[in-house]
Write an enzyme that holds these catalytic residues in place. Sequence first.
Site, PDB file in Angstrom:
ATOM      1  CG  HIS A 336      66.941 118.700  48.044  1.00 49.28           C
ATOM      2  ND1 HIS A 336      67.873 117.731  48.150  1.00 49.28           N
ATOM      3  CD2 HIS A 336      66.352 118.610  49.288  1.00 49.28           C
ATOM      4  CE1 HIS A 336      67.656 116.990  49.218  1.00 49.28           C
ATOM      5  NE2 HIS A 336      66.505 117.438  49.749  1.00 49.28           N
ATOM      6  CG  HIS A 341      62.787 114.857  48.930  1.00 47.02           C
ATOM      7  ND1 HIS A 341      62.883 114.016  49.640  1.00 47.02           N
ATOM      8  CD2 HIS A 341      63.779 115.933  49.344  1.00 47.02           C
ATOM      9  CE1 HIS A 341      63.726 114.311  50.600  1.00 47.02           C
ATOM     10  NE2 HIS A 341      64.054 115.570  50.290  1.00 47.02           N
ATOM     11  CD  GLU A 381      66.931 114.647  52.489  1.00 47.61           C
ATOM     12  OE1 GLU A 381      67.680 114.934  51.456  1.00 47.61           O
ATOM     13  OE2 GLU A 381      65.851 115.059  52.804  1.00 47.61           O
ATOM     14  CB  SER A 400      69.193 116.886  44.380  1.00 51.86           C
ATOM     15  OG  SER A 400      69.502 116.897  45.866  1.00 51.86           O
TER      16      SER A 400
HETATM   17 FE   FE2 Z   1      65.619 116.769  51.553  1.00 54.13          FE
END
Ligand code: FE2
Length: 508
Positions: A336, A341, A381, A400
Amino acid sequence: MKPTLTQNTIMEEDPTATAERKKNPRRYSLVHQASCETQHHIGVRRQNTIQHRKQLNDQMRGQKIFQQLNDEGIELIFAANEGCIEFSVIMSSTDTLPNFFTDIINSLKSANVQIAHIESRPGKVAGLDVLADCRATKRELIEAASFLTKLHNSLTAFSVFKKKSNEVEVWFPRHISDLDRCSKCITKYEPTTDPRHPGHGDEEYIARRKFLNDQALEFQFGDEIENVDYTETEHATWKAVYEKLGDLHESHTCSVYRDNLKVLQEEGVLTSDRIPQMRDVNKFLQKRTGFELRPCSGLLSARDFLASLAFRVFQTTTYLRHHKSPHHSPEPDLIHELLGHVPMFSDPLLAQMSQDIGLMSLGASDENIEKLATVYWFIVEFGLCKEDGKLKAIGAGLLSAYGELIHACSNTPEHRDFDPVVTAVQKYEDDDYQPLYFVADSIHDALAKLRKYASTMDRPFSVIYDPFTKSIETIKSSVDLEKAFSRLSNDLSAITRAADRMKIITSA
Ligand SMILES: [Fe+2]
């Protein structure tokens, strides 16, 4: 509100991802962390006040005033030292104003309390309230309260409030090394204790996760990040996720993400075959935006997580999701962080905006941290944007996770235009895909709105980041401001000289 744009081509949710999600519903969220932290602080404060009230009551031989006094008053008196304190006091009575005023003045005067301002108003329930801004020592304040209680039989309330000051009360990191203290875990979601965790019951996975978390926990500022010898199972999990998500990049992810991901791939930082080492990712990020990943051992508090961004540090988990659940992770994991990110932190504008949000979180109240975390969660997110009339993911949680990425961009959930004021109080779904997603014009637009929203939050000081010392300067007075200006003026004069030079070249 339904969006006025065309949804992506409807794709069937992947059956594997659906099964993984239903078996292991999501548990972790930054919003939940922030809310738990707020409740934790409220609980601790309450317990302290009960204890302090009892101690003061014992010291003052059970005087009636200490049973009536508000919690803030108890804390103010308890914490006061020998010097003078400035405070406001609200006193309520059912008697007439002249009688009440006379008793107040006599009581305060007898105890030597200095009055800066006094006014009366009708009481909230009945009778009348008198507000006085005062200055006195702790002993004088207690004495005045005792006099008034004895003198005025109709007194119904006596509440003391701290006078607003510019003092910074909440601790926050001042230097990047202070992040060693920013690793508070508020809630835990562990495969050892939670049967809903995909790794529950897998002893090998549990031991591996513990090893990596322990290693991350030992990390301190100045240490070199240790390379991890990833297992073939972990590399295979990475590859499965990397390749499956690759199918959706063109159709479901925003252009900023795609552009930055391409650079990471072209430079060989991200490849499908091997999990990159955090050290190598940092070399890339440092060159692009100055951001760096810092290993963390699990789920941090929202305050600590946001504070790290102020130093261009991204707290990064180092364990991988369970290999039996590669397409749905109920918590952040290395995949993730790297696929969701890192491409965004490679973008100079996004890096700057993320740091600004981190800076604005420093010293903020619990309530504001909760709001900031909620907006951050819904956008950074799980946010979407509009591109060419279609919904595209900007949030790392979507970028992700194959299943939720398809779900978020489909017609199934509700989509609303992103407005931080509305988003800040939106309830977050912990156990399933979100029924509602917020849609911004672009990731840059979303973070600009978030930054503007954060700047409206009340805080009695401003902060400036010094990139040379990697530290935070607090601006509380004109002297602080002057120092900051003098430092900036050097940079400004260099820019001015460059601009003048350009004019000369252009006009030549
Ligand atoms: Fe995150």
